[in-house]
Each structure stands twice: as C-alpha cells, then as structure tokens.
Scaffold this active site. Structure first.
Site, PDB file in Angstrom:
ATOM      1  N   SER A 194      -5.265  15.887 -48.252  1.00 27.02           N
ATOM      2  CA  SER A 194      -4.127  15.667 -47.019  1.00 27.02           C
ATOM      3  C   SER A 194      -3.218  14.706 -46.902  1.00 27.02           C
ATOM      4  O   SER A 194      -2.477  14.645 -47.960  1.00 27.02           O
ATOM      5  CB  SER A 194      -5.080  15.320 -45.946  1.00 27.02           C
ATOM      6  OG  SER A 194      -5.020  14.936 -44.711  1.00 27.02           O
ATOM      7  N   ASP A 417      -6.306  26.127 -42.923  1.00 30.30           N
ATOM      8  CA  ASP A 417      -6.224  24.814 -42.548  1.00 30.30           C
ATOM      9  C   ASP A 417      -6.104  24.673 -41.455  1.00 30.30           C
ATOM     10  O   ASP A 417      -4.973  25.171 -40.775  1.00 30.30           O
ATOM     11  CB  ASP A 417      -4.682  24.109 -43.305  1.00 30.30           C
ATOM     12  CG  ASP A 417      -5.452  23.151 -43.200  1.00 30.30           C
ATOM     13  OD1 ASP A 417      -5.328  22.612 -41.509  1.00 30.30           O
ATOM     14  OD2 ASP A 417      -4.550  22.340 -44.909  1.00 30.30           O
ATOM     15  N   HIS A 454      -8.758  22.630 -43.988  1.00 28.62           N
ATOM     16  CA  HIS A 454      -9.114  21.835 -44.080  1.00 28.62           C
ATOM     17  C   HIS A 454      -8.808  21.317 -45.811  1.00 28.62           C
ATOM     18  O   HIS A 454     -10.546  20.462 -45.117  1.00 28.62           O
ATOM     19  CB  HIS A 454      -8.175  20.385 -43.249  1.00 28.62           C
ATOM     20  CG  HIS A 454      -7.166  19.273 -42.903  1.00 28.62           C
ATOM     21  ND1 HIS A 454      -5.901  19.579 -44.154  1.00 28.62           N
ATOM     22  CD2 HIS A 454      -7.529  17.771 -43.618  1.00 28.62           C
ATOM     23  CE1 HIS A 454      -5.323  18.481 -44.097  1.00 28.62           C
ATOM     24  NE2 HIS A 454      -5.615  17.408 -43.803  1.00 28.62           N
TER      25      HIS A 454
END
Ligand SMILES: *[C@@H]1O[C@H](CO)[C@@H](O)[C@H](O)[C@H]1NC(C)=O
Ligand SMILES: *[C@@H]1O[C@H](CO)[C@@H](O)[C@H](O)[C@H]1NC(C)=O
Ligand SMILES: *[C@@H]1O[C@H](CO)[C@@H](O)[C@H](O)[C@H]1NC(C)=O
Ligand SMILES: *[C@@H]1O[C@H](CO)[C@@H](O)[C@H](O)[C@H]1NC(C)=O
Length: 528
Positions: A194, A417, A454
């Site tokens: 991320s 995601d 994610h």
C-alpha cells in the site's frame, strides 16, 4: 483497531530493554552518528534489546515476535528549514547477521510501522529499518501534520512522506550497520504494501541505487488519481440518493462470486477468470436478504448503485476518468456508510480519500462530501493531479537507472483489492514497458492474486503470496527470476488452499487432474 496501534508504536520503544555484554565487534552503545546529506543529526541513541518481545497487533503483525536480540539504534534528524523531527529506527541483530539490510514500508498515512514491521525481519537476521518521516505515526489520521497553522499545506512534511524519508532511512540504516558490524550490508531490500508499496516504487524511481531488491505490494502508485477515484462510490450513492446497508453490498458480492467462481474450472469461492465474468446485479431485484436479523429487499437503487460503481468515474465526455472496483472486490469500504439513528444512513468516505481531498486538495477540513457529485469529483481529480502529481505520485515509468544498477522489482496486487485498484499496477507495468524497453522481465515482474483484497488483509478468500521476499532474495542473490510466487489462503479463509501466482499476464490454470486445493495441481498459462 488501526488507531489503537499508534499508542503502541510509541510505547514499545521504551519498554522491556535489557542490556547485556556485547558479542559484536563494536559496542552497541558506541554506534557512530551517520552523515545524511541534506539533514542534521539531532541525536543517536543505541541500546541492546535482549530476548525482547513485540506483541501481535492484527492485521499488521499477526503473531507475537519473541526472542529478539538486537542493537536498537534510534536516530533523530532534521532538515534545516523544514521544521521537522524525523525518527529512524534500525534494529541490528546481535548475532547471525545475514549481511542483509531491509527497510520496511508504512501503511496509509504512516511512513513506517516501527517495531511491528521490523521485528519479523530482525529475527531472521536482517538489519531492519523503519522511519516515521517526521509525522505522527498515526495510520488513519493525518490531520495533525497535513496543514500548517495558517491552513496551507505543510509541503516539507508531505515531501518527507512522499519520498525524502525513504532515502534518509537507507543512508542511516546502511551507515549504522557499517558502524556496528565494521562492514556495510552485502544486499539491501525493501518490502512494503500500500503506502509501503508506493515507497518501494519511489525508491526504484528516485533512488535507484538504494536497493538490490524491492517487494511492492498493492502499491499506491497513481496517488493523486486513484485516491480521488476512491470517492466515486460515495458520489454514486449521493446521486442515486440511497445509502445501502453493508449487507446489501455483501449480498451482491456473494452472488457474483457464486456466479463466476467456476469459470476457471475450480470451485474455490474465488473469481479467477474475471475477463469472462459477465454479471448483472438486476437478477437480485426483489430478492429478500437477511441483514443481521432484519429482512431487506434488494431494490433498483442498489442495483443502479452497484452497476455505476463497477463502471467507474467518467470524464465529462463519458470516457473513463480512472479505474473502478473490480467485480468481486468488497464494495462497502469505498461505499462506506454510517448509521445515523438506526433508520437513516449517510455516506462515510474512505478516510484516506476523505482526508486527501479535504486537507490537501481543498485545504478545507469541513469539505462537504454529502454534496459531492460527478462534476465535483472531476474537479477534485484535476486539482489533485495538478497540485500534487510531481510531489507524491510514484508513477515515473523510467526505471532505467534501477535496471542499470542491477535492481529487481517484484510487484504483487490482489485482483479483488477493495482499496487500490489492481488495474493501477497493470498500467504501471505497461508504462514501464513503453518507457524502459518492451522486455522488462529481467528486472520487473508483476503478480496478480485472484480473489485477494488489499494487502491480503483477509476480508475475502483468495490466496496471497506467502514469501515474496524469499523470491526476490533468490532473484537478487541466486539470479533465479521468479516465474511464480507461492501463495496460500489465510487461516481465517472459508476454504483453505495453496496456489501459485503467475508473472503477469500469465494465470494459474488447473491441470484438470490432481487435488485442486494444492498449488502443484496448477500451471502458469496464457489464459484460463
Ligand atoms: C514548527 O512546528 C511546530 C509543530 O511541530 C509548530 O508548533 C511551529 O509553529 C512550527 N514553526 C514554524 C516556524 O513553522
Ligand atoms: C546463531 O547461530 C548459531 C548457529 O546456528 C545458533 O546456535 C545461535 O543460537 C544463533 N544465535 C542467535 C542469537 O540466534
Ligand atoms: C448485528 O446485530 C448485533 C446485535 O443486535 C449487533 O451487536 C451488531 O453490531 C450488528 N452487526 C451489524 C453489522 O450491524
Ligand atoms: C434520523 O435522522 C434523520 C436526519 O439525519 C431524521 O430525518 C430522521 O427523522 C431520524 N429518524 C429517527 C427515527 O430519529
């Protein structure tokens, strides 16, 4: 839960330290202060941590890390004129150093996660580093540092968050390693997801000699664009005038997964053949679903909202503005809602997108997201790109410096995601191909993980990579380029299986025989 983490990050440093006799060449207490170009060292404090424990904080650190024996080096630095105080933390294994250095990335608004992120590496013999970039360490609340007291953007701290702190940490980490062990690292690595993935790409683009190997998971590459596109589901709900309960979105997601699961020939609760998944949520119209004990009937507003979310935001002329959530990704994070009084619901924008839009783009903490419509979103998008593209986007496709320095880059991204669109990573690979030379396989490989959310946080049930770092080490140190990554479901998944992730554009295809729940029954193929 993420918020609770912040307090812990601060307190861990001080607790449970015990000094013992050093078994290394230089005493831990006597590490030389590093020389960091563009910065002034404020302090350096080093202490041995013996049989130290870092307790688990899910979902960042899922298990306690025990038996940690390191020389902990805390370096505080400042950039003259920037009015910042940056804390870099390096853990140097007291024994059995592998000669490897690893810098660990952050999450959302935190540039680093401190002991939670470096402990697992330190016990495996890495000299491991984390930085707070001069920010608060708060993962979900940037409001204390986003704006200066006069209400304008704190450009120095944004620069720290965006890029500067990454290189500083590497300079500090390598220097203190050299001071302690009397030799610098043989190999240097980055791993993060991320924001951590974004930082890894920044390193490859701006500091091409810092790392031999970079693992960037679900990278936040096109920050100024995708973060605004994350607000699209809120716009859709505002425009339709309906804020569905989370369970309504879940009902759609479960139905689409059930419909498209077996298009790859395997029933595993995961959509692997996204290209062939043609699904119309209208088929659920009138269906009654159980919402936590209350019966709710799927209405045409929900259907319309879901269709529009999947179409994604558009330019004024109707072409795509940016990507949309993939079919099968959980909807209710970006289409977040909040119960007002048990009967009424309002939109609850994803916090990162909300804060980016109101604090940086608009410099208006009271920006009204309930009034945001398609035209407003397009304006926000244009403004975000114009003001901040050169500061925070990590989408420079020119990786020639990194390639020339011999660096290897491994990007992986969950295909479901729910926060950062996997299409972003595919786009970046394609742009690098165009810019750096069509064949980039020698130094850059992308792995897409079907049915993974994610950073493989575990809200859904696909198989995420189990040892991407091991694969990049093999690539860097043994010249074995990864053709596939080992992957497995999390212990919390409904169905347990192992799988392989294939280098994009290849996909894992079931052999047609053998146990479909084990990776060995799959091969990498051009299509399913
Ligand atoms: C420097 O930062 C502190 C907060 O960390 C703030 O209180 C102070 O006003 C800042 N000084 C200047 C000159 O901007
Ligand atoms: C270092 O490695 C040796 C040999 O494998 C082992 O006996 C020892 O316990 C290790 N030390 C630490 C602190 O892990
Ligand atoms: C479901 O209902 C229970 C008990 O009424 C409540 O505690 C829980 O928060 C509810 N869950 C959701 C997702 O609304
Ligand atoms: C809930 O709040 C809304 C305003 O946000 C109001 O219009 C509505 O009457 C309230 N309902 C109840 C049952 O209090």
């Amino acid at each position: 839960m993420l918020l609770a983490l912040t307090a812990l990050l601060g307190s861990l440093v001080a607790t449970n330290a015990a000094a013992t006799a050093s078994t290394t060449k230089r005493p831990c207490s006597d590490i030389e202060a590093p020389d960091v170009p563009g910065a002034k060292i404020v302090s350096i404090i080093s202490t041995e941590l013996v049989d130290f424990t870092v307790p688990a904080v899910r979902p960042i650190l899922n298990q306690d890390v025990t038996g940690i024996n390191v020389c902990q080096v805390l370096v505080t630095l400042t950039h003259p004129g920037a009015n910042d105080t940056v804390n870099v933390q390096v853990w140097l294994p007291l024994e059995n150093w592998t000669g490897r250095f690893l810098a660990a990335g952050g999450s959302a608004w935190a540039a680093g996660l401190g002991p939670l992120s470096i402990a697992p590496y330190a016990v495996k013999g890495f000299a491991a580093a984390s930085t707070d970039a001069g920010l608060t360490g708060e993962i979900l609340d940037p409001s204390p540092w986003a704006l200066k007291p006069d209400g304008t953007v704190n450009t120095e701290l944004l620069t720290n968050f965006a890029s500067r702190s990454i290189h500083d940490m590497v300079v500090v980490g390598k220097a203190v390693s050299k001071s302690y062990y009397n030799k610098g690292p043989d190999f240097s690595y980055w791993e993060g997801c991320s924001t951590g993935g974004r930082q890894g790409l920044v390193a490859a683009q701006k500091y091409p000699e810092d790392f031999d190997g970079i693992v960037a998971g679900s990278p936040a590459t096109y920050w100024t664009k995708y973060v605004i596109a994350e607000l699209w589901p809120q716009v859709v709900m505002n425009e339709v005038g309906y804020y569905p309960a989370a369970c309504e979105f879940t009902a759609v997601r479960e139905d689409v997964v059930a419909t498209c699961d077996e298009l790859d020939g395997v029933k595993d609760g995961v959509i692997s053949n996204l290209a062939r998944c043609k699904y119309d949520p209208s088929r659920l119209l009138g269906k009654s679903i159980d919402c936590n004990g209350t019966q709710v009937t799927i209405n045409d507003k929900l259907v319309s909202i879901v269709k529009k979310i999947w179409e994604g935001p558009k330019t004024a002329s109707g072409s795509p503005l940016w990507y949309a959530l993939t079919v099968g990704a959980p909807l209710d994070t970006l289409a977040g809602i909040q119960d007002v009084n048990g009967t009424d619901r309002i939109g609850a924008p994803f916090p990162v997108a909300r804060d980016w839009a109101r604090l940086w783009v608009k410099q208006n903490p009271n920006f009204d997201f309930a009034a945001l419509d398609s035209a407003g979103l397009r304006e926000l998008f244009a403004e975000s790109v114009k003001k901040f593209n050169s500061v925070i986007d990590s989408s420079d496709p020119d990786l020639s410096g990194f390639r020339k320095a011999g660096g290897k880059l491994l990007v992986w991204h969950g295909e479901a995601d729910h926060i950062i669109f996997p299409q972003d990573s595919i786009r970046y690979l394609q742009e690098v191909r165009k810019s750096t030379g069509h064949n980039v396989k020698d130094f850059f490989r992308l792995f897409i993980a079907p049915g993974v959310d994610h950073c493989a946080l575990g809200s859904i049930d696909g198989a995420g990579p189990t040892d991407a770092l091991g694969s990049i080490i093999d690539w860097v140190e043994n010249k074995k380029a990864p053709k596939e990554l080992a992957a497995a479901t999390l212990p919390t998944a409904k169905t347990q299986f192992t799988r392989k992730l294939c280098a994009y554009p290849l996909v894992a295809k079931y052999d047609g025989h053998g146990d479909p729940s084990v990776a060995a029954s799959y091969h990498c193929a051009k299509c399913l």
